[in-house]
Scaffold this active site. Sequence first.
Site, PDB file in Angstrom:
ATOM      1  N   HIS A 102      42.512  40.762  37.122  1.00 16.75           N
ATOM      2  CA  HIS A 102      41.461  41.542  36.466  1.00 16.75           C
ATOM      3  C   HIS A 102      40.854  42.613  37.360  1.00 16.75           C
ATOM      4  O   HIS A 102      40.103  43.478  36.873  1.00 16.75           O
ATOM      5  CB  HIS A 102      40.371  40.629  35.899  1.00 16.75           C
ATOM      6  CG  HIS A 102      39.837  41.091  34.578  1.00 16.75           C
ATOM      7  ND1 HIS A 102      39.226  40.262  33.668  1.00 16.75           N
ATOM      8  CD2 HIS A 102      39.824  42.325  33.996  1.00 16.75           C
ATOM      9  CE1 HIS A 102      38.867  40.959  32.597  1.00 16.75           C
ATOM     10  NE2 HIS A 102      39.208  42.211  32.781  1.00 16.75           N
ATOM     11  N   ASP A 125      36.565  37.188  28.003  1.00 14.12           N
ATOM     12  CA  ASP A 125      36.923  36.521  29.252  1.00 14.12           C
ATOM     13  C   ASP A 125      36.141  35.212  29.344  1.00 14.12           C
ATOM     14  O   ASP A 125      35.077  35.074  28.736  1.00 14.12           O
ATOM     15  CB  ASP A 125      36.532  37.455  30.410  1.00 14.12           C
ATOM     16  CG  ASP A 125      37.190  37.150  31.740  1.00 14.12           C
ATOM     17  OD1 ASP A 125      37.432  35.969  32.027  1.00 14.12           O
ATOM     18  OD2 ASP A 125      37.447  38.094  32.503  1.00 14.12           O
ATOM     19  N   ASP A 129      32.867  38.211  35.827  1.00 19.12           N
ATOM     20  CA  ASP A 129      33.420  39.159  36.804  1.00 19.12           C
ATOM     21  C   ASP A 129      32.351  40.132  37.277  1.00 19.12           C
ATOM     22  O   ASP A 129      32.592  41.333  37.432  1.00 19.12           O
ATOM     23  CB  ASP A 129      34.636  39.898  36.235  1.00 19.12           C
ATOM     24  CG  ASP A 129      35.785  38.941  35.905  1.00 19.12           C
ATOM     25  OD1 ASP A 129      35.798  37.825  36.450  1.00 19.12           O
ATOM     26  OD2 ASP A 129      36.655  39.309  35.102  1.00 19.12           O
ATOM     27  N   HIS A 142      38.974  40.026  41.830  1.00 19.19           N
ATOM     28  CA  HIS A 142      39.071  39.891  40.372  1.00 19.19           C
ATOM     29  C   HIS A 142      37.822  39.249  39.775  1.00 19.19           C
ATOM     30  O   HIS A 142      37.668  39.234  38.550  1.00 19.19           O
ATOM     31  CB  HIS A 142      40.352  39.146  39.955  1.00 19.19           C
ATOM     32  CG  HIS A 142      40.328  37.654  40.111  1.00 19.19           C
ATOM     33  ND1 HIS A 142      41.186  36.826  39.424  1.00 19.19           N
ATOM     34  CD2 HIS A 142      39.568  36.831  40.875  1.00 19.19           C
ATOM     35  CE1 HIS A 142      40.965  35.572  39.760  1.00 19.19           C
ATOM     36  NE2 HIS A 142      39.994  35.546  40.628  1.00 19.19           N
TER      37      HIS A 142
END
Length: 302
Positions: A102, A125, A129, A142
């Site tokens: 990611h 997700d 993040d 990520h």
Amino acid sequence: MTNQVIDIIGAPSTFGQRKLGVDFGPDAIRYAGLVERIKAIGLTVNDRGNITVPALNLEKFNSEQHGLRNLEEIEIVSQNLCNAVSNSISENHFPLILGGDHSIAIGSISGVSQHYDNLGVIWYDAHGDLNVPDESPSGNVHGMPLRILAGDGDKSLVEVGGNKPKVKPENIVLIGMRDLDIGERQYIKDNNIQTYTMADIDRIGIKQVIDESIAYLKDKTDGIHLSLDVDGLDPIETPGTGTRVLGGLTYRESHFALELLHNSKLITSMDVVEVNPLIDQNNHTAEQAVSLLGSFFGETLL
């Protein structure tokens, strides 16, 4: 999207996390029949191949620079992907970026943001993040891309494609959250980020989540990027991914979500990330990704 060319851009990077194999994700998704699936819908597809990424040096892999693993390699990947995505949009094409982990979203969304004044981002997700190096438990980039794109984090990554924040916190929607670090939770609260945890999805259903997300972003953005991490789904559905968290979105919920996003006609770019064929079962996760993309691009039974 009906008459728009779909540009497939592979970003075979494994540098944002520690498990080898996610760099094979773009080609695994292609092998699962992506191009044929989209063409069968009646759309034009242009596979631009994979961007150039640094060679994987196993002796150096996971080395830290400024508390970030593989920072130098990620800078190169991000800049190369930013350029490829920006070029795609310049040609009025729809960029579909295949990861890779990611962290590739730093490059993809930086490239997209060059063409919009108020970009919206839907982050589908298990994870937010939203870490910064000082708070990251792992140093894995990520786990940081969305925070970097909002303007916080390592200067070299924040400034990929230009030094302005690529997305404002008020233009972010998080869907599928079920694993957030302490710093991420605080950032979400401090910035009032529109967030749907799995508990929210259980309570109100995926249709209301998507309807609300569209309504929230529609009038204040001039483009919306969808970033889909296959670990947003339950690992029973997508076993070939590196950071599995039980209790995720189902196959049907995800198809319905993507059908609704297609019908909105508001999504202007997309990435699909974290397919790792080395830890998968018979390329099942890549096949799931292709099936989900079929729904997103308008596939119907009748």
